[in-house]
Structure formats: C-alpha cells, structure tokens
Design a protein around this motif. Structure first.
Motif, PDB file in Angstrom:
ATOM      1  N   GLY A 186     -14.740 -33.947   0.224  1.00 48.68           N
ATOM      2  CA  GLY A 186     -15.688 -34.948   0.696  1.00 48.68           C
ATOM      3  C   GLY A 186     -17.043 -34.392   1.062  1.00 48.68           C
ATOM      4  N   THR A 200      -8.457 -36.365  -0.013  1.00 49.42           N
ATOM      5  CA  THR A 200      -9.666 -36.008  -0.746  1.00 49.42           C
ATOM      6  C   THR A 200     -10.872 -35.886   0.173  1.00 49.42           C
ATOM      7  N   ALA A 201     -10.921 -36.707   1.211  1.00 48.83           N
ATOM      8  CA  ALA A 201     -12.069 -36.678   2.130  1.00 48.83           C
ATOM      9  C   ALA A 201     -12.228 -35.318   2.781  1.00 48.83           C
ATOM     10  N   TRP A 214     -17.792 -39.375   8.161  1.00 50.03           N
ATOM     11  CA  TRP A 214     -17.728 -37.930   8.377  1.00 50.03           C
ATOM     12  C   TRP A 214     -18.719 -37.436   9.426  1.00 50.03           C
ATOM     13  N   VAL A 227     -11.421 -37.442   9.082  1.00 45.65           N
ATOM     14  CA  VAL A 227     -11.973 -38.007   7.846  1.00 45.65           C
ATOM     15  C   VAL A 227     -10.851 -38.503   6.941  1.00 45.65           C
TER      16      VAL A 227
END
Length: 429
Positions: A310, A305-306, A401, A395
């Motif tokens: 993200g 998901t990042a 990030w 990430v």
C-alpha cells in the motif's frame, strides 16, 4: 527365525569400520551427539511394501567443510522383501520435504550433481542404498551415508524418506538430520528453528542445492526473528516457489498474496550487488533476499495488500529492516557493515528523491530500498517493533493510512518526513 536374521544384520552393521569425522581447522572441534534408540515395540506388519523408523545416530556439530557418517535404521514392516539391484523392489533413502524437498539436491551430501557435494551418495537425491542384498519382512536395514558441512555456519537439515525405487515412497514420520555448522573458531552459531509449519516449498527441477538451502535459511532466520521480536511469525499457509528461469518475471524475488517466487538465474540473485568485501558475501545476501520475501508474506498475513504494497517505502523498508535485523541477531552480518552498505547506497544514488515520493513510485536509480530501510529501521523502529506491526494491522483493517500512521507512531506523516530528511542529511555526511 525372524529374530535370528534380525540379530545377524545388526551384528554385520556393527562390525563395519568406523569413519572418523574430519576436522577442518585446528581451532574447531566437531562432534556427533548420542544416537536415538529404537522404539520399544515393533509395529504390526502390513501387506505390501512398508517401513518403520528403527533408530539413528546422533545429530552433528561439524566444522565448515567437515564430514561425518550417519546411520539410519528402518524396520521392514511389510510383507514383501527388499531386493538390491531389482527395480521395483530395491530400497533407498531419498531426499524429502521440507528441506531440501522431494527428489531435490541437498547441500549436505550427494554425488556432485546440481551443486551437491560429492559424498558418495548413489545420486544427488538418493541418500543411501539398502546395505544388504535382501531385507526380509521383520528385518532391519542399517543405511549409512556421509554428510559434509557447508562453509557458511548455521543450522542445516536433511529430511529423509525411504522408498522402493520405481514402486512407492514408504511411510514418512518426519525423519531428518540436523547439522549445526560451527563458526571457524569452533564457537556455536545461533541455532535456527525449522521452516514454519504452514509453508510449502515448491522447488523446480534443476535448482542448485546451495540455492535451495539459502532460501530455507532466509525463511528460517526471518521467521525466528518475527517470532521472537515482532509478536509472532506467520502461521497461515503459504507457498515458496524456487525456479531457475521464468521469462515472465523481471525480478529475482516477488511476493504475490500468500506466495513468493525466487528465480535463481536473475542477476539480482545470481550476482547480488549488495555483496562486497566490506559488507557480506553473495550467499549472505541471497539469504537476506529470501528473508525479505518472507517478511512480505508476514505483512500480507497481518494487513493484506494494504500493508504489503500500500505504501511502498513502509512496505519495503519494513521487509529490509526485519530481514537484515534477523541476520544481525543470528550473527551473519555485523551491524557496522550494514551501515557501510546503507551509506554507500545513499551517497552513490544518481537520483536523489524524497522519502515522500516513494509512497507509490520506486525508481531504481534512487536506490529506494536503502532510503526506505533507513526510514523504517532508524526512525520508525524507535517507536518499538510492535508499533510497526500495529500500523500493518490498522491499514489491513481498513483505516486510512495517514490516520493509521499517526495512531501507531504518534506523529503525522508530514512531521515524520521532515524529521527523516534532516536525519538523512546528517547520516550521510
């Protein structure tokens, strides 16, 4: 006796008058490749209904809109005969997966229903009926059917599986027809590989044949690009769902985790705004939409998901850049046309926002996809596509990030934002 009957059926099929392929343009000449010979030995017979592949005519290179006839032979390796006109005993060839899917309409042939071309098939999802009134155990049925090339050049496939209508699908050994649709001038398009092996397509009833084909095309172009230029395509299992309507989803195309969904009735798919006389056709844009969503699947496999959601501008810009690059590399979009589209999007936006503001929000009136595309494609991609993949992996592995950005691209986000805004001002002059 079995050998005699087998020879009789073969001779009857061989005496059928040949159907010459049609040629749609004087500059384009199509051909059918060499046939594939039957196996050296016939399989062991089994009780019940069974079939074994026994050879086929060759793959085709057709001009846009051109037609040709195909032949596919199956050996009755069961103990029961196939009886024409008798439900539960009659043999057909049916459409199968992955392209277009079990019982789904094909863009290569059909009866005119659900957008399939009227090529004389018994139904849009039944490719051919057994050619003889009775095909007994140990005999061979030579199915024949016509195919028509779509107007858009590229690689198309028709997966085939025999069945006894009303009883059971018979053995499947991955039989498919590949049709390479030539450019109008007769030159070869860049072939694309089949769908990635781990992707499962779920197509709801009622989806148009062209929409099914365009989703497959988008996945194939995108996957081939990722494989060839970005360190490898996605290999984890994934699901692609295509449906006509979904009142719970306001978007045409949405990726969640290991799956993405296409809703063909959504205006963004039905009448894509990126299509224009000076850019590309609506079908090409639909192909890009599917390619874009497959990049999101790839992002999720690399960085979870990042990576996929993200930082919105990086996630969407990466999906736009890789999807459009795949179509440029495969000859569907001229690079200059993409510049035309991008500049128009940037200059006609009614809400001018900074790239930094698109980290979390994505206002539609700012045309954020175009802003994000420009940032990734023209600036981050200069660092090399592996650097973008590296950011995703960082990430995904838990690195903050901003730190991942500096490590992957060699500059801080503040420095990049400043550089981007200066570039955008110059680009849109």
């Amino acid at each position: 006796m079995v050998r005699f009957l087998l020879l009789t059926i073969v001779i009857i099929a061989a005496t059928l008058p040949p159907v010459a392929p049609t040629v749609t343009a004087a500059t384009c000449a199509q051909d059918v490749g060499p046939g594939i010979a039957p196996p050296n030995a016939t399989p062991t017979k089994l009780p019940g209904f069974h079939a074994s592949w026994y050879g086929q005519s060759g793959y085709m290179r057709l001009c846009p809109g051109g037609t040709a006839q195909a032949t596919l032979a199956y050996y009755n390796s069961g103990s029961l005969g196939w009886v024409a006109g008798r439900m539960g005993e009659v043999a057909y060839l049916g459409t199968w997966g992955s392209e277009p899917g079990q019982d789904q309409p094909s863009i290569l042939g059909g009866d005119g229903q659900l957008g399939s071309p009227p090529t004389g098939w018994p139904r849009f999802n039944r490719i051919a009926l057994q050619p003889a009134p009775y095909v007994g155990p140990g005999q061979v049925a030579w199915f024949q059917f016509s195919l028509r090339a779509p107007s858009l050049p590229g690689t198309y496939r028709l997966y085939v599986r025999p069945l006894i209508e009303g009883t059971a699908w018979l053995e499947d050994i991955g039989v498919f027809w590949q049709v390479l649709v030539l450019n109008p001038d007769g030159t070869m398009p860049i072939p694309t590989p089949p769908d990635p092996a781990a992707v499962t397509f779920r197509v709801d009833a009622g989806v148009n044949a062209k929409d099914i084909a365009l989703v497959h095309q988008g996945v194939q172009h995108s996957s081939a690009y990722l494989e060839g230029f970005v360190g490898g395509t996605r290999r984890k299992p994934a699901i692609v769902q295509v449906m006509v309507t979904d009142d719970t989803q306001p978007y045409c195309c949405l990726t969640v985790g290991d799956s993405f969904k296409i809703v063909t009735s959504n205006p963004a798919w039905a009448t894509p705004p990126a299509a224009a006389p000076d850019t590309w056709t609506a079908d090409t844009e639909r192909t890009e939409l599917a390619a874009h969503e497959f990049v999101h699947l790839w992002q999720y496999a690399i960085g979870g998901t990042a990576c996929m959601v993200g930082v919105r501008w990086i996630a969407e810009g990466m999906a736009e850049s890789f999807a459009y690059r795949s179509l440029i590399v495969d000859g569907l979009i001229p690079a200059a046309n993409l510049d035309t589209f991008t500049k128009r999007q940037l200059t006609t936006a009614t809400n001018h926002v900074t790239l930094q503001s698109l980290e979390a929000s994505f206002p539609g009136n700012a045309n954020p996809f175009a802003v994000s595309y420009l940032a990734v494609d023209r600036l981050l991609a200069q660092k090399g596509l592996p650097a973008i993949r590296d950011w995703c992996a960082r990430v995904g592995g838990g690195q903050e990030w901003h730190q991942a950005f500096a490590a992957a691209f060699g500059e801080t986000t503040d420095s990049f934002y400043s550089r981007f805004e200066a570039f955008r001002a110059q680009y849109t002059r």
